[in-house]
Design a protein around this motif. Structure first.
Motif, PDB file in Angstrom:
ATOM      1  N   LYS A  21      -3.239  13.393  19.135  1.00 36.27           N
ATOM      2  CA  LYS A  21      -3.769  12.411  20.091  1.00 36.27           C
ATOM      3  C   LYS A  21      -4.790  11.499  19.427  1.00 36.27           C
ATOM      4  O   LYS A  21      -4.814  10.291  19.660  1.00 36.27           O
ATOM      5  CB  LYS A  21      -4.384  13.121  21.302  1.00 36.27           C
ATOM      6  CG  LYS A  21      -3.339  13.690  22.221  1.00 36.27           C
ATOM      7  CD  LYS A  21      -3.964  14.339  23.437  1.00 36.27           C
ATOM      8  CE  LYS A  21      -2.893  14.910  24.330  1.00 36.27           C
ATOM      9  NZ  LYS A  21      -3.449  15.537  25.519  1.00 36.27           N
ATOM     10  N   TYR A  22      -5.638  12.072  18.584  1.00 43.87           N
ATOM     11  CA  TYR A  22      -6.632  11.276  17.868  1.00 43.87           C
ATOM     12  C   TYR A  22      -5.945  10.279  16.942  1.00 43.87           C
ATOM     13  O   TYR A  22      -6.324   9.113  16.873  1.00 43.87           O
ATOM     14  CB  TYR A  22      -7.565  12.196  17.082  1.00 43.87           C
ATOM     15  CG  TYR A  22      -8.728  11.467  16.449  1.00 43.87           C
ATOM     16  CD1 TYR A  22      -9.844  11.139  17.200  1.00 43.87           C
ATOM     17  CD2 TYR A  22      -8.701  11.117  15.105  1.00 43.87           C
ATOM     18  CE1 TYR A  22     -10.903  10.461  16.632  1.00 43.87           C
ATOM     19  CE2 TYR A  22      -9.762  10.442  14.524  1.00 43.87           C
ATOM     20  CZ  TYR A  22     -10.856  10.110  15.292  1.00 43.87           C
ATOM     21  OH  TYR A  22     -11.902   9.434  14.714  1.00 43.87           O
ATOM     22  N   PHE A  23      -4.927  10.727  16.230  1.00 42.67           N
ATOM     23  CA  PHE A  23      -4.180   9.829  15.353  1.00 42.67           C
ATOM     24  C   PHE A  23      -3.505   8.719  16.158  1.00 42.67           C
ATOM     25  O   PHE A  23      -3.555   7.543  15.781  1.00 42.67           O
ATOM     26  CB  PHE A  23      -3.122  10.601  14.558  1.00 42.67           C
ATOM     27  CG  PHE A  23      -2.133   9.695  13.880  1.00 42.67           C
ATOM     28  CD1 PHE A  23      -2.522   8.898  12.823  1.00 42.67           C
ATOM     29  CD2 PHE A  23      -0.829   9.635  14.317  1.00 42.67           C
ATOM     30  CE1 PHE A  23      -1.611   8.041  12.205  1.00 42.67           C
ATOM     31  CE2 PHE A  23       0.084   8.789  13.708  1.00 42.67           C
ATOM     32  CZ  PHE A  23      -0.314   7.991  12.644  1.00 42.67           C
ATOM     33  N   ALA A  24      -2.896   9.078  17.281  1.00 41.95           N
ATOM     34  CA  ALA A  24      -2.204   8.084  18.107  1.00 41.95           C
ATOM     35  C   ALA A  24      -3.172   7.027  18.640  1.00 41.95           C
ATOM     36  O   ALA A  24      -2.808   5.849  18.744  1.00 41.95           O
ATOM     37  CB  ALA A  24      -1.485   8.770  19.258  1.00 41.95           C
ATOM     38  N   MET A  25      -4.387   7.440  18.949  1.00 43.59           N
ATOM     39  CA  MET A  25      -5.369   6.494  19.495  1.00 43.59           C
ATOM     40  C   MET A  25      -6.030   5.648  18.418  1.00 43.59           C
ATOM     41  O   MET A  25      -6.324   4.480  18.643  1.00 43.59           O
ATOM     42  CB  MET A  25      -6.440   7.259  20.274  1.00 43.59           C
ATOM     43  CG  MET A  25      -5.942   7.840  21.566  1.00 43.59           C
ATOM     44  SD  MET A  25      -7.120   8.909  22.417  1.00 43.59           S
ATOM     45  CE  MET A  25      -8.653   8.055  22.247  1.00 43.59           C
ATOM     46  N   THR A  26      -6.252   6.220  17.241  1.00 41.76           N
ATOM     47  CA  THR A  26      -7.049   5.539  16.224  1.00 41.76           C
ATOM     48  C   THR A  26      -6.260   5.084  15.000  1.00 41.76           C
ATOM     49  O   THR A  26      -6.690   4.185  14.295  1.00 41.76           O
ATOM     50  CB  THR A  26      -8.184   6.445  15.731  1.00 41.76           C
ATOM     51  OG1 THR A  26      -7.609   7.575  15.066  1.00 41.76           O
ATOM     52  CG2 THR A  26      -9.069   6.886  16.869  1.00 41.76           C
ATOM     53  N   GLY A  27      -5.134   5.731  14.729  1.00 43.37           N
ATOM     54  CA  GLY A  27      -4.391   5.431  13.513  1.00 43.37           C
ATOM     55  C   GLY A  27      -5.032   6.035  12.273  1.00 43.37           C
ATOM     56  O   GLY A  27      -4.694   5.664  11.155  1.00 43.37           O
ATOM     57  N   ASP A  28      -5.952   6.976  12.466  1.00 44.65           N
ATOM     58  CA  ASP A  28      -6.664   7.609  11.356  1.00 44.65           C
ATOM     59  C   ASP A  28      -5.713   8.477  10.539  1.00 44.65           C
ATOM     60  O   ASP A  28      -5.124   9.430  11.048  1.00 44.65           O
ATOM     61  CB  ASP A  28      -7.811   8.443  11.902  1.00 44.65           C
ATOM     62  CG  ASP A  28      -8.639   9.091  10.810  1.00 44.65           C
ATOM     63  OD1 ASP A  28      -8.686   8.538   9.695  1.00 44.65           O
ATOM     64  OD2 ASP A  28      -9.243  10.144  11.079  1.00 44.65           O
ATOM     65  N   VAL A  29      -5.560   8.143   9.270  1.00 43.37           N
ATOM     66  CA  VAL A  29      -4.631   8.856   8.398  1.00 43.37           C
ATOM     67  C   VAL A  29      -5.030  10.316   8.230  1.00 43.37           C
ATOM     68  O   VAL A  29      -4.170  11.194   8.179  1.00 43.37           O
ATOM     69  CB  VAL A  29      -4.530   8.150   7.029  1.00 43.37           C
ATOM     70  CG1 VAL A  29      -3.667   8.937   6.067  1.00 43.37           C
ATOM     71  CG2 VAL A  29      -3.983   6.747   7.204  1.00 43.37           C
ATOM     72  N   ASP A  30      -6.310  10.583   8.160  1.00 47.70           N
ATOM     73  CA  ASP A  30      -6.764  11.970   8.011  1.00 47.70           C
ATOM     74  C   ASP A  30      -6.341  12.822   9.199  1.00 47.70           C
ATOM     75  O   ASP A  30      -5.979  13.993   9.036  1.00 47.70           O
ATOM     76  CB  ASP A  30      -8.277  12.030   7.839  1.00 47.70           C
ATOM     77  CG  ASP A  30      -8.719  11.499   6.486  1.00 47.70           C
ATOM     78  OD1 ASP A  30      -7.959  11.663   5.514  1.00 47.70           O
ATOM     79  OD2 ASP A  30      -9.817  10.930   6.417  1.00 47.70           O
ATOM     80  N   ALA A  31      -6.369  12.254  10.393  1.00 45.42           N
ATOM     81  CA  ALA A  31      -5.926  12.994  11.578  1.00 45.42           C
ATOM     82  C   ALA A  31      -4.431  13.286  11.483  1.00 45.42           C
ATOM     83  O   ALA A  31      -3.974  14.371  11.835  1.00 45.42           O
ATOM     84  CB  ALA A  31      -6.231  12.207  12.854  1.00 45.42           C
TER      85      ALA A  31
END
Length: 46
Positions: free
Chosen positions: A7-17
């Motif tokens: 969910k964090y990746f989907a919202m932010t696009g953060d590669v680490d997530a």
């Protein structure tokens, strides 16, 4: 944790997530035949 990292990746696009999600078993490897199909599809769209 897996759900949160996705969910964090989907919202932010953060590669680490995304990497955390993948490492936790959230994504399985793409079968080789499917990867070949995607490569052909990508080349056709260029």
């Amino acid at each position: 944790m897996r759900d949160f990292s996705w969910k964090y990746f989907a919202m932010t696009g953060d590669v680490d997530a995304y990497l955390l999600y993948k490492e936790s078993g959230g994504i399985t490897e793409i079968p080789e035949a499917a990867a070949d199909e995607e490569a052909v599809h990508y080349e056709e769209n260029e």
